[in-house]
Write a protein that holds these residues in place. Structure first.
Motif: not given
Length: 386
Positions: A323-325, A330, A332, A369, A371-372, A374, A376
């Motif tokens: 995921d790109i925050y 977020d 995907p 950021e 994320k995977k 949930g 970071r």
């Protein structure tokens, strides 16, 4: 000498680049010593840079860089110079944009030459579009007629030219940083101090004017939808850059088509705009008309946090789905690694291609950021958009 007023917006944030143990800290201390004679030091009223304790600057919660900092003025220009402790600190600083570096001094030790870390930092500075990087060849006691100096000069100029820093805007200064620091005299024309003086004059001549984010085009991400009526939507967000005024024409960008509208009212971080219900959503961005665009595919530099920084050991692999925050949401994404690289391990970084499920507003230099599950696990910066 200490400052009587806050000139932060007039200060140019610069940093030293180069491999560990190549003389970056020694050179920064020598610059402080020379500038105390030809300018003014503004850090704790003390020019003894080496005596300052390192600062741990938080990039994000649990993540930081360790560096020393000195602020000074010379020829009417104000600088804040950052000297990171390690190569990894430099990498994290450049990718995270904290502090937001706008110029650099690249230090190369003549004995060791350009190391992989030294080249990697210069490459990063190029990818971050840092406009001015001034090279300093630290002789380390080698005599001026030693052929090692000629070899280093040639290699440095070739690499600088490859990254589009030309000789007229990036002249190479040759000097001995340690001898300059150890010099006990006060003559700025001494053999020990002259190279430092030349470097400072080159900085004043070639470094850009500092960028004041208030004067950049507006970017305000929507963090919350507060109220929706027939022709008016109130949102909450924080202005990243630029300014906002009632009556101003703005576009809403991200997650679909560009929406053209105008500002009806502002109150602290709350803004009302003309819009139909359900047109706006969290993760979109307010910006001036026809400026920032939304993109679903882009290239980026990504740094994976260490276990100490993230609490995880999660790597990134080819065709991964992190995921790109960005802008408070977020999104995907599909990850493509560069040819020859099968994974990125924690504590490492790489240039990657990402494809989002929905387009988001971004431009070169936008930070995000990674994320995977949930958590970071990384920091990133956009280097190119499709």
């Amino acid at each position: 000498m200490t400052e009587k007023k806050d000139n932060t917006h007039r200060r140019l944030p610069i940093c030293t680049l180069g491999a560990d143990e190549h003389g970056k800290t020694t050179l920064t201390a020598a610059i402080a010593k020379v500038v105390s004679r030809i300018g003014a030091i503004h850090t704790n009223g003390d020019s003894d840079f080496e005596a300052q304790p390192p600062i741990n600057h938080p990039i994000r919660e649990g993540v930081g860089i360790t560096y020393r900092r000195i602020a000074y003025e010379t020829s009417g220009k104000l600088y804040t110079q950052i000297d990171c402790e390690t190569h990894l600190d430099v990498v994290k600083m450049l990718i995270s944009g904290s502090p937001a570096i706008q110029g650099g001094i690249w230090v190369v030790n003549a004995v060791e030459g350009i190391t992989p870390d030294s080249q990697a930092q210069l490459h990063l500075a190029h990818q971050m579009h840092i406009p001015t990087v001034l090279p300093f060849l630290n002789t380390g006691g080698i005599s001026k007629d030693d052929e090692l100096l000629d070899i280093c000069l040639l290699e440095m100029r070739e690499l600088l030219s490859e990254y589009e820093w030309r000789e007229e805007t990036a002249p190479i200064t040759i000097g001995d940083a340690l001898k300059a620091l150890d010099y006990r005299g006060s003559s700025i024309t001494s053999a020990q101090w002259q190279p430092i003086v030349d470097l400072v004059f080159a900085m004043n001549r070639t470094m850009p004017a500092p960028v004041d984010t208030k004067h950049l085009p507006l970017i305000m991400p929507i963090r919350e939808i507060i109220e929706e009526t027939k022709d008016r939507v109130s949102v909450r967000g924080e202005i990243v850059q630029g300014q906002l005024a009632v009556g101003q024409a703005v576009d809403i960008v991200g997650k679909g088509d560009r929406i053209k509208t105008r500002v009806l009212s502002t109150k602290e971080n709350e803004v009302s705009v003309e819009s139909e219900p359900d047109w706006l959503s969290v993760g979109q961005v307010l910006c001036p008309p026809k400026t920032i665009k939304s993109h679903s595919e882009f290239t980026a530099l990504v740094y994976l946090l260490t276990h100490e920084e993230s609490g995880t050991h999660i790597p990134l692999i080819e065709n991964d789905r992190p995921d790109i925050y960005l802008w408070g949401i977020d999104m995907p994404a599909h990850l493509k690694l560069p040819s020859g690289l099968s994974l990125i391990t924690p504590g490492d970084y790489a240039h990657v291609t990402l494809t989002l499920d929905l387009p988001l507003a971004m431009e070169v230099g936008t930070r995000f950021e990674v994320k995977k599950m949930g958590s970071r696990i990384g920091l990133g910066v956009v280097t190119g958009v499709e």
